[in-house]
Design a protein around this motif. Structure first.
Motif, PDB file in Angstrom:
ATOM      1  N   THR A  68       0.820  -1.215   0.000  1.00  0.00           N
ATOM      2  CA  THR A  68       0.000   0.000   0.000  1.00  0.00           C
ATOM      3  C   THR A  68       0.856   1.268   0.000  1.00  0.00           C
ATOM      4  O   THR A  68       1.987   1.276   0.496  1.00  0.00           O
ATOM      5  N   ILE A  69       0.265   2.341  -0.534  1.00  0.00           N
ATOM      6  CA  ILE A  69       0.974   3.619  -0.673  1.00  0.00           C
ATOM      7  C   ILE A  69       1.500   4.124   0.668  1.00  0.00           C
ATOM      8  O   ILE A  69       2.645   4.583   0.771  1.00  0.00           O
ATOM      9  N   ASP A  70       0.667   4.075   1.706  1.00  0.00           N
ATOM     10  CA  ASP A  70       1.074   4.635   2.989  1.00  0.00           C
ATOM     11  C   ASP A  70       2.289   3.908   3.575  1.00  0.00           C
ATOM     12  O   ASP A  70       3.221   4.540   4.076  1.00  0.00           O
ATOM     13  N   LYS A  71       2.298   2.564   3.480  1.00  0.00           N
ATOM     14  CA  LYS A  71       3.431   1.801   4.011  1.00  0.00           C
ATOM     15  C   LYS A  71       4.684   2.008   3.171  1.00  0.00           C
ATOM     16  O   LYS A  71       5.784   2.118   3.712  1.00  0.00           O
ATOM     17  N   ILE A  72       4.510   2.023   1.857  1.00  0.00           N
ATOM     18  CA  ILE A  72       5.653   2.233   0.961  1.00  0.00           C
ATOM     19  C   ILE A  72       6.264   3.606   1.216  1.00  0.00           C
ATOM     20  O   ILE A  72       7.486   3.753   1.332  1.00  0.00           O
ATOM     21  N   TRP A  73       5.403   4.619   1.309  1.00  0.00           N
ATOM     22  CA  TRP A  73       5.887   5.988   1.498  1.00  0.00           C
ATOM     23  C   TRP A  73       6.537   6.155   2.863  1.00  0.00           C
ATOM     24  O   TRP A  73       7.495   6.917   3.008  1.00  0.00           O
ATOM     25  N   PHE A  74       6.016   5.430   3.858  1.00  0.00           N
ATOM     26  CA  PHE A  74       6.613   5.487   5.195  1.00  0.00           C
ATOM     27  C   PHE A  74       8.048   4.982   5.137  1.00  0.00           C
ATOM     28  O   PHE A  74       8.965   5.626   5.668  1.00  0.00           O
ATOM     29  N   TYR A  75       8.244   3.831   4.490  1.00  0.00           N
ATOM     30  CA  TYR A  75       9.607   3.290   4.432  1.00  0.00           C
ATOM     31  C   TYR A  75      10.505   4.151   3.552  1.00  0.00           C
ATOM     32  O   TYR A  75      11.611   4.528   3.958  1.00  0.00           O
ATOM     33  N   TYR A  76      10.050   4.471   2.336  1.00  0.00           N
ATOM     34  CA  TYR A  76      10.885   5.274   1.445  1.00  0.00           C
ATOM     35  C   TYR A  76      11.211   6.634   2.058  1.00  0.00           C
ATOM     36  O   TYR A  76      12.308   7.167   1.896  1.00  0.00           O
ATOM     37  N   GLY A  77      10.236   7.197   2.782  1.00  0.00           N
ATOM     38  CA  GLY A  77      10.485   8.458   3.473  1.00  0.00           C
ATOM     39  C   GLY A  77      11.508   8.300   4.589  1.00  0.00           C
ATOM     40  O   GLY A  77      12.285   9.224   4.866  1.00  0.00           O
ATOM     41  N   SER A  78      11.526   7.149   5.247  1.00  0.00           N
ATOM     42  CA  SER A  78      12.464   6.915   6.351  1.00  0.00           C
ATOM     43  C   SER A  78      13.909   6.869   5.874  1.00  0.00           C
ATOM     44  O   SER A  78      14.835   7.074   6.664  1.00  0.00           O
ATOM     45  N   VAL A  79      14.122   6.611   4.587  1.00  0.00           N
ATOM     46  CA  VAL A  79      15.484   6.628   4.030  1.00  0.00           C
ATOM     47  C   VAL A  79      15.662   7.812   3.081  1.00  0.00           C
ATOM     48  O   VAL A  79      16.619   7.866   2.300  1.00  0.00           O
ATOM     49  N   TYR A  80      14.715   8.768   3.138  1.00  0.00           N
ATOM     50  CA  TYR A  80      14.771  10.020   2.395  1.00  0.00           C
ATOM     51  C   TYR A  80      14.870   9.808   0.872  1.00  0.00           C
ATOM     52  O   TYR A  80      15.468  10.620   0.168  1.00  0.00           O
ATOM     53  N   HIS A  81      14.303   8.683   0.409  1.00  0.00           N
ATOM     54  CA  HIS A  81      14.304   8.359  -1.029  1.00  0.00           C
ATOM     55  C   HIS A  81      15.721   8.377  -1.603  1.00  0.00           C
ATOM     56  O   HIS A  81      15.924   8.673  -2.788  1.00  0.00           O
ATOM     57  N   PHE A  82      16.680   8.064  -0.746  1.00  0.00           N
ATOM     58  CA  PHE A  82      18.093   8.154  -1.120  1.00  0.00           C
ATOM     59  C   PHE A  82      18.446   7.358  -2.383  1.00  0.00           C
ATOM     60  O   PHE A  82      19.157   7.890  -3.259  1.00  0.00           O
ATOM     61  N   PRO A  83      18.005   6.094  -2.546  1.00  0.00           N
ATOM     62  CA  PRO A  83      18.385   5.349  -3.756  1.00  0.00           C
ATOM     63  C   PRO A  83      17.923   6.012  -5.045  1.00  0.00           C
ATOM     64  O   PRO A  83      18.679   6.037  -6.034  1.00  0.00           O
ATOM     65  N   TYR A  84      16.695   6.554  -5.058  1.00  0.00           N
ATOM     66  CA  TYR A  84      16.215   7.215  -6.272  1.00  0.00           C
ATOM     67  C   TYR A  84      17.076   8.441  -6.600  1.00  0.00           C
ATOM     68  O   TYR A  84      17.402   8.703  -7.772  1.00  0.00           O
ATOM     69  N   ILE A  85      17.431   9.186  -5.563  1.00  0.00           N
ATOM     70  CA  ILE A  85      18.286  10.361  -5.771  1.00  0.00           C
ATOM     71  C   ILE A  85      19.662   9.925  -6.262  1.00  0.00           C
ATOM     72  O   ILE A  85      20.239  10.532  -7.178  1.00  0.00           O
ATOM     73  N   MET A  86      20.188   8.845  -5.660  1.00  0.00           N
ATOM     74  CA  MET A  86      21.501   8.334  -6.053  1.00  0.00           C
ATOM     75  C   MET A  86      21.483   7.855  -7.499  1.00  0.00           C
ATOM     76  O   MET A  86      22.399   8.143  -8.273  1.00  0.00           O
TER      77      MET A  86
END
Length: 472
Positions: free
Chosen positions: A422-440
């Motif tokens: 679900t969006i909320d769980k995915i966003w919670f985790y991705y937010g917890s790592v500041y979307h670092f892999p996508y930025i990298m």
């Protein structure tokens, strides 16, 4: 956990039943026994929701047999994927949600019925070409095979047996109507060493299952969405948590898929002479009609129903290569009926991945995961071309290892979305790592493009310099 136990028990019973099922020599008897057991499995797991599967069989069977064969495959595709979406949306409409196993049955049934319509379309197209006296490369008139003739004479009973035979009815793997029919009518399944093939697969399953239970106990998935995970764990710990979660996912998938393969091998489905160069999903690449009259003493394999290559998935260096060894029979379906048939070459990869995501489910996690691959692959391709392609010796080995680590990190980071759903769980985790892999990855791509452009400019300058020196 309850669903997993039911799943394992049913697969175990199906594997054991294969030793009995394989002994039936009468084709009609074999078809009816296999279908009866398949319907028993469907009803025992789905109950009242079995009506969904029966309705799909009825509608899609009628489309395939009676609709214009130039378009039956497209109509079948639209109906089955539309119904699959509706099936998964019942809770949003206020109805009771189907059991988890019903979803798996519906998924496999979708591939089978749509694939069957495509097979009928291909046979009808070939028949029309023969009517126009089309010749092959040797100049001989092309003839229809026995399977193609059977497809053109298909009836509702044939579709019924193919749809609900117990082999693969619960979790796959996907196999064509041609493979199913060969198992019923040809003597290969009686002569292949089915027990040895099954035991070879069963030997490694306890290892995968044991690792799944152990690692999931130490690093449970739901911990990644807890407040403690965000507040008390370091950024590095949170970022690296995708590694054990994807490892757990792989072990679970390996266990389930290999057990499903064992159902096939024990029943003799997908057994063909090894000399025919069999391919996953497709079956023999060479003609095998001459081998049916003397099937004893031939070496057989079950490559046709091999759905996963664990060793190559784990050890191959690149993300692109690993994708080829994962869920191979479903990939064959996607390649044959979506990728190769899609009218636009430019968008066929995205279309194929989108269909794959739709097939997996309606949750956002499937789209985050599966549709994320096209954005990572260009980065990998770029760096492979820049640094790895021409490297040799120790340098090549070091770069390969770096690429391997990057491959599994990408799989793991995208894979956690597949698990969280679900969006909320995915966003919670991705937010917890500041979307670092996508930025990298974005930074890597931009840097790689700059390097590639600089190298291209240097190559042009060097070429121009050589031309100038040659004219002196």
């Amino acid at each position: 956990m309850k669903d997993d136990i039911i799943y394992l028990v049913l697969l175990g019973l199906c594997i054991a039943f294969g030793q009995f099922y394989r002994k039936f020599r009468d084709p009609e008897q074999k078809k009816w026994v296999g279908t009866a057991v398949g319907l028993l499995i469907v009803f025992s797991t789905s109950g009242f929701h079995t009506l969904h599967m029966l309705f799909c069989y009825l509608v899609c069977g009628l489309i395939t047999i009676y609709f214009n064969r130039k378009a039956c495959h497209l109509v079948s595709f639209g109906f089955m994927f539309g119904y699959l979406f509706l099936f998964r949306s019942l809770t949003f409409l206020g109805f009771e949600a189907p059991p988890g196993h019903s979803n798996m049955i519906q998924m496999i049934l979708t591939l089978k019925l749509v694939g069957l319509a495509f097979e009928v379309n291909a046979a009808a197209t070939k028949s029309a070409e023969i009517g126009q006296a089309k010749k092959d490369e040797a100049g001989e008139t092309v003839a229809l095979s026995e399977n193609e003739k059977a497809l053109l004479k298909l009836d509702m009973l044939d579709v019924f047996h193919y749809s609900f035979n117990y082999v693969g009815v619960l979790t796959g793997p996907y196999y064509t109507f041609k493979t199913f029919r060969d198992t019923i009518y040809l003597p290969f399944s009686y002569n292949a060493n089915c027990i040895e093939a099954t035991v070879d697969k069963l030997k490694v399953i306890p290892l995968y299952a044991g690792l799944f239970l152990l690692i999931s106990h130490i690093w449970p998935l739901n911990y990644a969405t807890s407040s403690e995970f965000y507040e008390q764990r370091s950024f590095i710990y949170r970022l690296m948590y995708v590694w054990p979660t994807f490892f757990i996912f792989r072990m679970r998938i390996y266990t389930g898929i290999m057990l499903s393969e064992c159902v096939c091998t024990m029943a003799g489905l997908g057994a063909y002479p090894k000399s025919c160069e069999n391919k996953c999903g497709h079956g023999p690449s060479k003609d095998y009609s001459s081998l049916t009259s003397n099937p004893e003493g031939i070496e057989y394999d079950f490559e046709t129903v091999r759905n996963i290559d664990v060793v190559n998935t784990e050890k191959c260096w690149t993300f692109r290569e690993a994708m080829k060894y994962w869920n191979m029979c479903v990939q064959y379906w996607m390649a044959m009926y979506v990728y190769k048939r899609f009218p636009s070459k430019k968008y066929r990869t995205i279309a194929t991945l989108a269909v794959s995501a739709i097939w997996h489910g309606v949750y956002a996690g499937y789209y985050f995961c599966i549709c994320g691959a096209p954005f990572y692959l260009p980065i990998e391709d770029l760096y492979f071309k820049l640094f790895i392609k021409d490297a040799t010796g120790t340098k090549r080995q070091v770069l390969n290892v770096i690429c391997w680590i990057s491959k599994f990190f990408a799989f793991s980071y995208m894979g956690i979305a597949f698990l969280l759903l679900t969006i909320d769980k995915i966003w919670f985790y991705y937010g917890s790592v500041y979307h670092f892999p996508y930025i990298m990855w974005l930074a890597m791509y931009l840097v790689g493009m700059v390097i590639a452009k600089d190298r291209k400019a240097k190559a042009k300058r060097a070429e121009k310099k050589q031309q100038q020196e040659a004219t002196k």
